[in-house]
Motif scaffolding. Structure first.
Motif, PDB file in Angstrom:
ATOM      1  N   GLY A 146      94.720  -7.657  56.353  1.00 40.33           N
ATOM      2  CA  GLY A 146      93.972  -8.929  56.429  1.00 40.33           C
ATOM      3  C   GLY A 146      93.762  -9.750  55.341  1.00 40.33           C
ATOM      4  O   GLY A 146      94.890 -10.108  54.587  1.00 40.33           O
ATOM      5  N   HIS A 147      92.579 -10.429  54.936  1.00 43.18           N
ATOM      6  CA  HIS A 147      92.191 -11.085  53.782  1.00 43.18           C
ATOM      7  C   HIS A 147      92.394 -10.360  52.634  1.00 43.18           C
ATOM      8  O   HIS A 147      92.190  -9.024  52.612  1.00 43.18           O
ATOM      9  CB  HIS A 147      91.118 -11.702  53.650  1.00 43.18           C
ATOM     10  N   GLY A 148      92.959 -10.835  51.385  1.00 42.11           N
ATOM     11  CA  GLY A 148      93.137  -9.811  50.121  1.00 42.11           C
ATOM     12  C   GLY A 148      91.766  -9.888  49.580  1.00 42.11           C
ATOM     13  O   GLY A 148      91.266  -8.734  49.138  1.00 42.11           O
ATOM     14  N   VAL A 149      90.944 -10.777  49.181  1.00 44.32           N
ATOM     15  CA  VAL A 149      89.826 -10.915  48.360  1.00 44.32           C
ATOM     16  C   VAL A 149      88.660 -12.061  48.953  1.00 44.32           C
ATOM     17  O   VAL A 149      89.195 -12.935  49.532  1.00 44.32           O
ATOM     18  CB  VAL A 149      90.049 -11.427  46.872  1.00 44.32           C
ATOM     19  N   SER A 150      87.623 -11.489  49.201  1.00 42.25           N
ATOM     20  CA  SER A 150      86.577 -12.404  49.717  1.00 42.25           C
ATOM     21  C   SER A 150      85.358 -12.094  48.978  1.00 42.25           C
ATOM     22  O   SER A 150      84.862 -11.238  48.733  1.00 42.25           O
ATOM     23  CB  SER A 150      86.304 -11.940  51.392  1.00 42.25           C
ATOM     24  N   ASN A 151      84.672 -13.323  48.629  1.00 40.80           N
ATOM     25  CA  ASN A 151      83.330 -13.193  48.080  1.00 40.80           C
ATOM     26  C   ASN A 151      82.500 -14.049  48.887  1.00 40.80           C
ATOM     27  O   ASN A 151      82.687 -15.255  49.036  1.00 40.80           O
ATOM     28  CB  ASN A 151      83.246 -13.698  46.763  1.00 40.80           C
ATOM     29  N   TRP A 152      81.919 -13.387  49.839  1.00 45.20           N
ATOM     30  CA  TRP A 152      81.097 -14.088  50.948  1.00 45.20           C
ATOM     31  C   TRP A 152      79.398 -14.005  50.642  1.00 45.20           C
ATOM     32  O   TRP A 152      78.980 -13.193  51.190  1.00 45.20           O
ATOM     33  CB  TRP A 152      81.422 -13.389  52.254  1.00 45.20           C
ATOM     34  N   GLN A 153      79.224 -14.749  49.628  1.00 45.35           N
ATOM     35  CA  GLN A 153      77.735 -14.642  49.181  1.00 45.35           C
ATOM     36  C   GLN A 153      77.166 -16.100  48.966  1.00 45.35           C
ATOM     37  O   GLN A 153      77.731 -17.105  48.781  1.00 45.35           O
ATOM     38  CB  GLN A 153      77.576 -13.946  47.752  1.00 45.35           C
ATOM     39  N   ASN A 154      75.841 -16.215  49.238  1.00 40.84           N
ATOM     40  CA  ASN A 154      75.013 -17.341  48.659  1.00 40.84           C
ATOM     41  C   ASN A 154      74.180 -17.119  47.479  1.00 40.84           C
ATOM     42  O   ASN A 154      73.481 -15.986  47.597  1.00 40.84           O
ATOM     43  CB  ASN A 154      74.393 -17.865  50.037  1.00 40.84           C
ATOM     44  N   SER A 155      74.513 -17.858  46.443  1.00 43.74           N
ATOM     45  CA  SER A 155      73.525 -17.668  45.412  1.00 43.74           C
ATOM     46  C   SER A 155      73.625 -18.794  44.606  1.00 43.74           C
ATOM     47  O   SER A 155      74.621 -19.604  44.493  1.00 43.74           O
ATOM     48  CB  SER A 155      74.230 -16.442  44.649  1.00 43.74           C
ATOM     49  N   GLU A 156      72.258 -18.972  43.839  1.00 43.10           N
ATOM     50  CA  GLU A 156      72.283 -20.143  42.871  1.00 43.10           C
ATOM     51  C   GLU A 156      72.372 -19.670  41.478  1.00 43.10           C
ATOM     52  O   GLU A 156      72.440 -20.353  40.510  1.00 43.10           O
ATOM     53  CB  GLU A 156      70.926 -20.815  43.017  1.00 43.10           C
ATOM     54  N   LYS A 157      72.709 -18.431  41.317  1.00 41.24           N
ATOM     55  CA  LYS A 157      72.951 -17.676  40.166  1.00 41.24           C
ATOM     56  C   LYS A 157      74.093 -18.000  39.591  1.00 41.24           C
ATOM     57  O   LYS A 157      75.303 -18.280  40.400  1.00 41.24           O
ATOM     58  CB  LYS A 157      72.493 -16.146  40.185  1.00 41.24           C
ATOM     59  N   THR A 158      74.553 -18.109  38.112  1.00 41.59           N
ATOM     60  CA  THR A 158      75.649 -18.326  37.672  1.00 41.59           C
ATOM     61  C   THR A 158      76.199 -17.112  37.316  1.00 41.59           C
ATOM     62  O   THR A 158      75.783 -16.196  36.368  1.00 41.59           O
ATOM     63  CB  THR A 158      75.667 -19.127  36.353  1.00 41.59           C
ATOM     64  N   GLN A 159      77.550 -16.488  37.626  1.00 42.91           N
ATOM     65  CA  GLN A 159      78.112 -15.171  37.257  1.00 42.91           C
ATOM     66  C   GLN A 159      79.179 -15.776  36.319  1.00 42.91           C
ATOM     67  O   GLN A 159      79.912 -16.866  36.378  1.00 42.91           O
ATOM     68  CB  GLN A 159      78.762 -14.747  38.479  1.00 42.91           C
ATOM     69  N   PRO A 160      79.874 -14.680  35.514  1.00 43.13           N
ATOM     70  CA  PRO A 160      80.797 -15.074  34.527  1.00 43.13           C
ATOM     71  C   PRO A 160      82.043 -15.349  35.693  1.00 43.13           C
ATOM     72  O   PRO A 160      81.992 -14.892  36.878  1.00 43.13           O
ATOM     73  CB  PRO A 160      81.029 -13.668  33.883  1.00 43.13           C
ATOM     74  N   ALA A 161      83.049 -16.118  35.310  1.00 44.28           N
ATOM     75  CA  ALA A 161      84.112 -16.494  35.934  1.00 44.28           C
ATOM     76  C   ALA A 161      84.823 -15.302  36.306  1.00 44.28           C
ATOM     77  O   ALA A 161      85.133 -14.448  35.488  1.00 44.28           O
ATOM     78  CB  ALA A 161      84.961 -17.558  35.225  1.00 44.28           C
ATOM     79  N   TYR A 162      85.593 -15.263  37.566  1.00 40.99           N
ATOM     80  CA  TYR A 162      86.286 -14.456  38.121  1.00 40.99           C
ATOM     81  C   TYR A 162      87.798 -14.632  37.375  1.00 40.99           C
ATOM     82  O   TYR A 162      88.428 -15.600  37.665  1.00 40.99           O
ATOM     83  CB  TYR A 162      86.468 -14.389  39.573  1.00 40.99           C
ATOM     84  N   ASP A 163      88.195 -13.860  36.745  1.00 37.49           N
ATOM     85  CA  ASP A 163      89.467 -13.932  35.554  1.00 37.49           C
ATOM     86  C   ASP A 163      90.568 -13.048  35.941  1.00 37.49           C
ATOM     87  O   ASP A 163      90.252 -11.861  36.037  1.00 37.49           O
ATOM     88  CB  ASP A 163      88.777 -13.782  34.329  1.00 37.49           C
ATOM     89  N   ASN A 164      91.767 -13.627  35.968  1.00 39.72           N
ATOM     90  CA  ASN A 164      92.935 -12.890  36.129  1.00 39.72           C
ATOM     91  C   ASN A 164      93.059 -12.105  37.541  1.00 39.72           C
ATOM     92  O   ASN A 164      93.351 -10.892  37.384  1.00 39.72           O
ATOM     93  CB  ASN A 164      93.323 -12.071  35.020  1.00 39.72           C
ATOM     94  N   ILE A 165      92.864 -12.519  38.609  1.00 41.49           N
ATOM     95  CA  ILE A 165      92.777 -11.984  40.070  1.00 41.49           C
ATOM     96  C   ILE A 165      94.215 -12.482  40.558  1.00 41.49           C
ATOM     97  O   ILE A 165      94.461 -13.481  40.263  1.00 41.49           O
ATOM     98  CB  ILE A 165      91.724 -12.410  40.830  1.00 41.49           C
ATOM     99  N   GLN A 166      94.934 -11.360  41.089  1.00 39.56           N
ATOM    100  CA  GLN A 166      96.069 -11.607  41.761  1.00 39.56           C
ATOM    101  C   GLN A 166      96.034 -11.470  43.186  1.00 39.56           C
ATOM    102  O   GLN A 166      95.147 -10.266  43.529  1.00 39.56           O
ATOM    103  CB  GLN A 166      97.040 -10.823  41.213  1.00 39.56           C
TER     104      GLN A 166
END
Length: 708
Positions: free
Chosen positions: A512-532
């Motif tokens: 199926g899909h590799g990566v999914s971030n299925w969220q609703n948020s107004e918060k700031t998270q650190p950047a998702y870094d060096n994902i393949q």
């Protein structure tokens, strides 16, 4: 090799308190409140001494080295498990229901029906004799089960705990109570009771289970591959790997190859050079498994074998292990084989039965860890952390199961998306964790393998995430379902934290899909870094849900069957890009769920030239809405902003064409392309029937182009 452990400041401070103070969480065996400021650490007073973290503390905030100190038998011998005198003159048999008193050493092969280790008692594996304890019922630990620790390892050829005679269909589980719903409130907290039919290890009360065999790296990336006719490969690290160990090589075939996600090879090691990581198998693999020192397309090797083993007798039925109340579990270089019971056509029952399940312990799970461990051949998950904080999971591999693999969650079945989120597991980062070959459970309706499954769900509360994780072979028996993925940050049962890490992780060769971030948020998270994300049958990255400010940087997404980066969520943070410094075959935007108030920003995206055109969108006609209304909530407009897109010569950069809303637009800035030398650096693209002043129709892009 020196390993640096990732530690967020809050987590480091919490564990420092845990390791230094020894403060408990109350006088009874119920988990503490999520608001209780206590660490539940300091070992288990009634279960024996020893460092609460399994050896030496963690003074610099990093993982302790993979120490190889083998334990020795104490000078004063303990009573032998097989000595009839230990049990009042009667030798143990398969029908014995025994209770340990004092300290007993497991230094032989023995069978019992059930075994209980009460508070104050210890069952210890011999450090100089192999042993096998076979149970035909439950092992309940309220005292201490000692099968080694990093500072006192069991190094004998084998020390096994085996469960026999269970029946998966008779497991009861610990099921949810009451109907599903979406009512504001707290998640359910369920008392844990030992169930006679559910054979396995039950760590109850203030029980403490510690097990550590000969030190062994769980998995490593291939730096040189293997294939038919080539039985030798090289890995980055092969600490502790030995001849005759069982290993698995993960798939690396391209997404166009039929069933690429099933190209696993299992084999046995003939020889290994631990210093160089060079491994030779007894037989060459059936499939090619690519490897290289630093390229994108490279697989992994998993070492499944350990000398300390907790397992089921065979694969016809499956025991489990659960940690509840104030229990502590500390595993290092252990093999968990054929654990996790499964009831067909139930959607994944029995509930809360897995190879490892941390059950609603809140702060009382702090100090537990799972390191350098293999979990394989079971039928229900790998490791689940439910409403339990501070569990350390490092260098652990799961292979071949059904149902979600490694998970963090709380019970959201009654409160849905309106749960109080203090119960989401906090202070756990899945660090160097691999999950491979994960099947979709059979649903109730028609017993069909239709539904969702995720190899890793790292979406807990604060100070959680995935660091150096890898997933492959997910959903191999069903494929893409909905918005979920092999590595999935979901909406239900998660904390939507602001302090999260998602870095240096890979999703490849999933059905199926590799990566999914299925969220609703107004918060700031650190950047998702060096994902393949490469060679997945679905989207490489499936980015939703409705609105968030999450950002990917230094992403590599290539050779995915659908989009490499499919964006659905609208932008909520005007100061962040959605995607920056990515390498993609192609980019595709899907229909939004909300009308955007900001553009989704893609900066410095570099395209490989494999997909032509490089940037596209869904081109369905409007249905049920008003395509001439820019604020229509049914046929929602797209709004994208591309800054410095880098597309090679000979590849069309854009195909706008039709979109469901006439007022969709792509803003293009700092554009330069060898095939379009006369185009301005800055322009906007619109649907060709939206003839904004100052523009003209561009045939190649099938769009109305307006210089800016």
């Amino acid at each position: 090799m020196h390993r640096q452990r990732f530690f967020l400041p809050a987590l480091a401070a919490t564990l420092a308190v845990c390791l230094m103070t020894g403060v408990g969480c109350g006088d009874d065996n119920k988990p503490s409140s999520p608001d209780t400021e206590t660490d539940a650490g300091g070992g288990t007073p009634d279960a024996g001494g020893g460092p609460p973290d399994g050896g030496g503390g963690i003074p610099d905030g990093g993982h302790p080295p993979m120490g190889d100190r083998c334990g020795q038998e104490p000078s004063q011998a303990a009573r032998s498990f097989c000595d009839p005198a230990t049990w009042g003159g009667q030798a143990p048999t398969a029908s014995s229901a025994l209770t340990v008193s004092g300290e007993v050493v497991m230094d032989c092969d023995a069978e019992v029906r059930t075994l209980e280790i009460p508070a104050g008692a210890t069952l210890r594996a011999s450090r100089d004799k192999s042993s096998k304890l076979t149970l035909h019922g439950n092992l309940v630990v309220r005292g201490k089960l000692d099968y080694g620790a990093p500072y006192d390892r069991v190094c004998v050829p084998s020390a096994e705990i085996v469960f026999q005679g269970m029946d998966d269909t008779k497991f009861v589980g610990t099921p949810d109570q009451g109907p599903d719903g979406n009512v504001q409130g707290k998640p359910q907290m369920l008392p844990l009771t030992v169930v006679d039919s559910d054979y396995g290890v039950w760590v109850m009360g203030s029980g403490w289970v510690t097990a550590a065999g000969r030190v062994k790296r769980a998995w490593s990336k291939l730096t040189d591959g293997a294939g038919p006719g080539d039985a030798t490969f090289t890995v980055m690290e092969a600490t502790g790997w030995e001849a005759n160990d069982k290993v698995v090589l993960t798939p690396t075939a391209r997404s166009s190859v039929a069933n690429h996600f099933l190209q696993f090879d299992e084999g046995a090691i003939s020889s290994v050079d631990e210093a160089t990581g060079r491994v030779t198998l007894k037989a060459a693999p059936r499939f090619d498994h690519e490897g290289c020192p630093s390229c994108v397309r490279r697989g992994e090797a998993i070492n499944l074998s350990r000398n300390v083993v907790i397992r089921s007798f065979d694969t016809s039925a499956h025991a489990h292990m659960i940690v509840g109340e104030k229990g502590r579990l500390q595993l290092d270089s252990v093999e968990l084989r054929a654990l996790g019971p499964y009831k067909a056509c139930t959607g994944g029952e029995p509930q809360r039965r897995a190879p490892i399940y941390f059950h609603q312990q809140l702060n009382d799970s702090r100090g537990s860890y799972v390191r350098h461990t293999s979990i394989w051949g079971g039928k229900n998950q790998f490791l689940a952390i439910e409403a339990s904080h501070g569990v350390d999971v490092f260098d652990t591999a799961g292979y071949d199961t059904t149902g979600d693999g490694f998970t963090m969650k709380f019970d959201s079945h009654a409160c849905g998306t309106r749960c109080e989120r203090d119960y989401a597991p906090a202070d756990t980062v899945f660090h160097h964790v691999l999950a491979a070959k994960v099947a979709i459970p059979q649903r109730v309706a028609g017993c069909a393998t239709i539904g969702s499954v995720s190899a890793i769900l790292p979406g807990g509360g604060e100070n959680t995430g995935c660091l150096d994780c890898s997933v492959s072979g997910n959903a191999y028996n069903g494929g893409t379902f909905g918005n979920e993925a092999a590595l999935f940050f979901g909406e239900m049962g998660t904390g939507r934290p602001s302090s999260v890490i998602f870095k240096d992780s890979v999703a490849h060769n999933n059905a199926g899909h590799g990566v999914s971030n299925w969220q609703n948020s107004e918060k700031t998270q650190p950047a998702y870094d060096n994902i393949q994300a490469w060679s997945n049958t679905g989207n490489g990255i499936h980015h939703g849900a409705y609105t968030n400010g999450y950002e990917y940087i230094n992403l590599i997404a290539q050779d995915n069957g659908e989009a490499d980066f499919a964006v659905i969520a609208i932008q909520s943070d005007a100061n962040r890009a959605r995607l920056e410094n990515a390498s993609l075959d192609g980019f595709r935007t899907l229909p939004y769920f909300l009308v955007p108030t900001l553009p989704v920003v893609i900066k410095n995206a570099k395209f490989t030239g494999v997909r032509n055109p490089a940037i596209t969108q869904v081109q369905d006609a409007c249905s049920g809405g008003n395509e001439n209304d820019p604020n229509d909530g049914t046929c929602i407009r797209n709004w994208l902003h591309f800054d410095n897109p880098q597309v090679p010569k000979g590849v069309k950069p854009f195909l706008f064409a039709n979109h469901q809303n006439k007022f969709s637009s792509w803003e293009v800035r700092n554009f330069k392309h060898a095939d379009y030398p006369t185009l301005p650096a800055n322009f906007d693209l619109y649907r060709k029937d939206n003839r904004v002043a100052g523009g003209a129709y561009n045939t190649d892009f099938d769009a109305w182009l307006v210089p800016r």
